[in-house]
Design an enzyme around this catalytic site. Structure first.
Site, PDB file in Angstrom:
ATOM      1  N   ALA A 168       0.813  -1.212   0.000  1.00 12.92           N
ATOM      2  CA  ALA A 168       0.000   0.000   0.000  1.00 12.92           C
ATOM      3  C   ALA A 168       0.850   1.268   0.000  1.00 12.92           C
ATOM      4  O   ALA A 168       0.490   2.261  -0.630  1.00 12.92           O
ATOM      5  CB  ALA A 168      -0.932  -0.008   1.204  1.00 12.92           C
ATOM      6  N   THR A 169       1.984   1.242   0.683  1.00 10.14           N
ATOM      7  CA  THR A 169       2.834   2.443   0.718  1.00 10.14           C
ATOM      8  C   THR A 169       3.208   2.853  -0.705  1.00 10.14           C
ATOM      9  O   THR A 169       3.106   4.030  -1.076  1.00 10.14           O
ATOM     10  CB  THR A 169       4.111   2.180   1.556  1.00 10.14           C
ATOM     11  OG1 THR A 169       3.714   1.800   2.874  1.00 10.14           O
ATOM     12  CG2 THR A 169       5.000   3.407   1.617  1.00 10.14           C
ATOM     13  N   ASN A 177      -6.278   2.902  10.740  1.00 12.63           N
ATOM     14  CA  ASN A 177      -5.491   1.777  11.245  1.00 12.63           C
ATOM     15  C   ASN A 177      -5.321   1.781  12.761  1.00 12.63           C
ATOM     16  O   ASN A 177      -5.046   0.756  13.361  1.00 12.63           O
ATOM     17  CB  ASN A 177      -4.109   1.761  10.587  1.00 12.63           C
ATOM     18  CG  ASN A 177      -3.423   3.104  10.645  1.00 12.63           C
ATOM     19  OD1 ASN A 177      -3.931   4.091  10.096  1.00 12.63           O
ATOM     20  ND2 ASN A 177      -2.303   3.178  11.311  1.00 12.63           N
ATOM     21  N   GLN A 211      -6.794  -0.934   5.425  1.00 17.88           N
ATOM     22  CA  GLN A 211      -7.390  -1.620   6.578  1.00 17.88           C
ATOM     23  C   GLN A 211      -8.821  -2.092   6.280  1.00 17.88           C
ATOM     24  O   GLN A 211      -9.357  -2.908   7.018  1.00 17.88           O
ATOM     25  CB  GLN A 211      -7.420  -0.689   7.798  1.00 17.88           C
ATOM     26  CG  GLN A 211      -6.056  -0.334   8.347  1.00 17.88           C
ATOM     27  CD  GLN A 211      -5.409  -1.472   9.143  1.00 17.88           C
ATOM     28  OE1 GLN A 211      -6.062  -2.420   9.568  1.00 17.88           O
ATOM     29  NE2 GLN A 211      -4.103  -1.373   9.325  1.00 17.88           N
ATOM     30  N   SER A 249      -3.343  -3.697   0.433  1.00 15.11           N
ATOM     31  CA  SER A 249      -2.167  -4.518   0.657  1.00 15.11           C
ATOM     32  C   SER A 249      -2.536  -5.949   1.021  1.00 15.11           C
ATOM     33  O   SER A 249      -3.561  -6.186   1.661  1.00 15.11           O
ATOM     34  CB  SER A 249      -1.391  -3.881   1.816  1.00 15.11           C
ATOM     35  OG  SER A 249      -0.094  -4.350   1.849  1.00 15.11           O
ATOM     36  N   HIS A 260      -0.802  -8.119   3.028  1.00 11.69           N
ATOM     37  CA  HIS A 260      -0.475  -8.672   4.359  1.00 11.69           C
ATOM     38  C   HIS A 260      -1.474  -8.300   5.452  1.00 11.69           C
ATOM     39  O   HIS A 260      -1.349  -8.750   6.587  1.00 11.69           O
ATOM     40  CB  HIS A 260       0.955  -8.288   4.782  1.00 11.69           C
ATOM     41  CG  HIS A 260       1.162  -6.863   5.179  1.00 11.69           C
ATOM     42  ND1 HIS A 260       1.225  -6.475   6.499  1.00 11.69           N
ATOM     43  CD2 HIS A 260       1.334  -5.744   4.459  1.00 11.69           C
ATOM     44  CE1 HIS A 260       1.446  -5.168   6.555  1.00 11.69           C
ATOM     45  NE2 HIS A 260       1.507  -4.704   5.323  1.00 11.69           N
ATOM     46  N   THR A 274       9.711  -6.954 -12.831  1.00 13.67           N
ATOM     47  CA  THR A 274       9.246  -8.347 -12.896  1.00 13.67           C
ATOM     48  C   THR A 274       8.238  -8.628 -11.791  1.00 13.67           C
ATOM     49  O   THR A 274       8.465  -8.285 -10.630  1.00 13.67           O
ATOM     50  CB  THR A 274      10.454  -9.314 -12.754  1.00 13.67           C
ATOM     51  OG1 THR A 274      11.366  -9.031 -13.816  1.00 13.67           O
ATOM     52  CG2 THR A 274      10.014 -10.772 -12.819  1.00 13.67           C
ATOM     53  N   CYS A 317       4.108   1.638  12.807  1.00 11.15           N
ATOM     54  CA  CYS A 317       5.169   2.450  12.211  1.00 11.15           C
ATOM     55  C   CYS A 317       5.543   3.608  13.123  1.00 11.15           C
ATOM     56  O   CYS A 317       6.671   4.052  13.129  1.00 11.15           O
ATOM     57  CB  CYS A 317       4.728   3.028  10.871  1.00 11.15           C
ATOM     58  SG  CYS A 317       3.582   2.016  10.032  1.00 11.15           S
TER      59      CYS A 317
HETATM   60  N1  PLP Z   1      -2.269   2.463   4.982  1.00 14.40           N
HETATM   61  C1  PLP Z   1      -2.800   1.942   6.085  1.00 14.40           C
HETATM   62  C2  PLP Z   1      -4.123   2.416   6.572  1.00 14.40           C
HETATM   63  C3  PLP Z   1      -2.116   0.938   6.786  1.00 14.40           C
HETATM   64  O1  PLP Z   1      -2.645   0.415   7.890  1.00 14.40           O
HETATM   65  C4  PLP Z   1      -0.848   0.511   6.291  1.00 14.40           C
HETATM   66  C5  PLP Z   1      -0.062  -0.499   7.023  1.00 14.40           C
HETATM   67  O2  PLP Z   1       0.035  -0.457   8.227  1.00 14.40           O
HETATM   68  C6  PLP Z   1      -0.350   1.095   5.118  1.00 14.40           C
HETATM   69  C7  PLP Z   1      -1.092   2.066   4.488  1.00 14.40           C
HETATM   70  C8  PLP Z   1       0.948   0.672   4.535  1.00 14.40           C
HETATM   71  O3  PLP Z   1       0.814  -0.600   3.954  1.00 14.40           O
HETATM   72  P1  PLP Z   1       2.045  -1.477   3.453  1.00 14.40           P
HETATM   73  O4  PLP Z   1       2.631  -2.077   4.689  1.00 14.40           O
HETATM   74  O5  PLP Z   1       1.459  -2.499   2.560  1.00 14.40           O
HETATM   75  O6  PLP Z   1       2.984  -0.577   2.739  1.00 14.40           O
END
Ligand code: PLP
Length: 389
Positions: free
Chosen positions: A74-75, A154, A182, A202, A204, A242, A328
């Site tokens: 997601a980042t 989150n 989320q 994302s 994970h 890739t 984070c």
């Molecule tokens: N956005 C939200 C709301 C999240 O909770 C997270 C991960 O904690 C992210 C973005 C970032 O996701 P990724 O770890 O896949 O880069």
């Protein structure tokens, strides 16, 4: 069966890979290892698996298959939307509207854009973390390019009215991005019904592997974004490199499981969450829920526990894995930006904990956790009282 310790209650940070997901991934490491871009049988097998995953993921969010672009997470998806649209429309549309409760993946990328001269308005949420569409309307200017708002928070689990925000953006000819990392797989997301142009999410967070994610780009919006990287032209040149076939296959399988189990699973998880909250709150004084009880992610609980510092609580409960806030930002030791945004003082923020319940938590674990929190918090409060009296 005896319960295994420690208990994992941090499913907002990440989720374990579902064994069904791992099973689906395994063949793509050794036997079916081809490069999805190769024009021979190994490549065709990998390519077919990638396209199948794209279908599985598209189905979960009611997108068309060709609207899904694979990224590393997601980042990356969020940065791609922010920088990619800003650069495309540079000097024509230089204003972005976002909020003060975004995840740092969004917030920090917008701060970087600000340094490059893009104007960013961070609208303020209310005391439960909601971003109201009317506040966004007030911020719209002639050169507003993009609105970027988190779908579900989150830290406090607050679910925004994404459909309404999407509608107002569409009516005002402004692009709309939502960070739904989320939300996807936890609550129903329909990109069409919700008027979403771009959506980041994302693998994970939905019991898939780490290091893979997706960007949904609505048909017709592909030409409103420039790539950040250049290379072999994969993902229609928007995100070259890739493709990580095993991870994408796992992401697809994780999405498929969510599609078929979301309704039943979210109900079960919500019940566990409510049980845990009730048991803690009814046995302890001065416990307050941060965020909203109704429009909240099913597995999320964020509690302000007066008089008890969250890092002290974590140090005293080794049997349960939980967090002080966003993973984070919990490294920095700073009070949570999100809890401050909903009006908590630094002290209150440092006395708050986040519990994230997920697919693999059992009734027994939640019972154990509730008792452990009640006992430990009572003891810590008692010790503090004795030390000052
Ligand atoms: N956005 C939200 C709301 C999240 O909770 C997270 C991960 O904690 C992210 C973005 C970032 O996701 P990724 O770890 O896949 O880069």
């Amino acid at each position: 069966m005896t319960m295994k310790l420690p208990i994992y209650l941090d499913n907002n940070a990440t989720t374990p890979v579902d064994p069904r997901v791992l099973d689906a991934m395994m063949p793509y490491f050794i036997d079916k290892f081809g490069n999805a871009s190769s024009k021979h049988s190994f490549g065709y097998i990998a390519d077919a698996a990638v396209e199948y995953a794209r279908e599985q993921i598209a189905k979960l969010i009611n997108a068309d298959t060709n609207e899904i672009y694979f990224t590393s997470g997601a980042t990356e998806s969020i940065n791609l939307v922010h920088f990619g649209t800003a650069e495309k429309f540079l000097n024509k549309y230089n204003h972005i509207i976002s909020s003060n409760v975004e995840h740092s993946a969004s917030y920090e990328s917008l701060l970087q854009l600000q340094k490059k001269g893009i104007e960013v308005s961070f609208t303020r949420c209310d005391a439960k973390g909601f971003i109201h569409p009317e506040i966004i309307v007030d911020e719209i200017k002639a050169d507003t390019l993009l609105v970027s708002i988190i779908a579900a928070n989150n830290e406090i689990g607050t679910i925004n009215n994404i459909s309404e925000i999407g509608k107002l953006c569409r009516n005002n000819n402004i692009l709309f991005h939502t960070d739904a990392t989320q939300a996807v797989g936890k609550i129903k997301i329909d990109v069409k019904e919700m008027n979403i142009d771009f959506m980041s999410f994302s693998s994970h967070k939905i019991y898939g592997p780490k290091g893979v994610g997706a960007l949904f780009i609505r048909k017709g919006c592909e030409d409103k974004i420039l790539p950040l990287m250049f290379g072999g032209g994969q993902e229609k040149g928007i995100r070259p490199g890739t493709l990580n076939t095993p991870a994408i296959v796992g992401f697809g399988k994780a999405a498929e499981i969510c599609s078929s189990e979301l309704e039943v699973e979210s109900k079960r998880i919500r019940q566990l969450r409510d049980y845990l909250y009730k048991k803690i709150a009814s046995n302890l004084d001065s416990v307050k829920l941060n965020g909203d009880i109704e429009k909240r992610l099913p597995g999320n609980l964020n509690l302000l526990i007066s008089g008890v510092k969250s890092d002290v609580l974590i140090a005293n409960i080794r049997e349960i894995a939980f967090s002080t806030g966003a993973t984070c930002s919990s490294d920095t030791g700073k009070p949570s930006r999100i809890l401050k945004a909903i009006g908590l003082s630094d002290e209150e923020s440092k006395n708050s904990i986040r519990l994230g319940i997920g697919r693999f938590n059992t009734d027994e674990e939640i019972d154990y956790a509730a008792d452990k929190f009640v006992d430990t918090i009572s003891n810590l409060r008692m010790k503090k009282f004795q030390s000052i009296s």
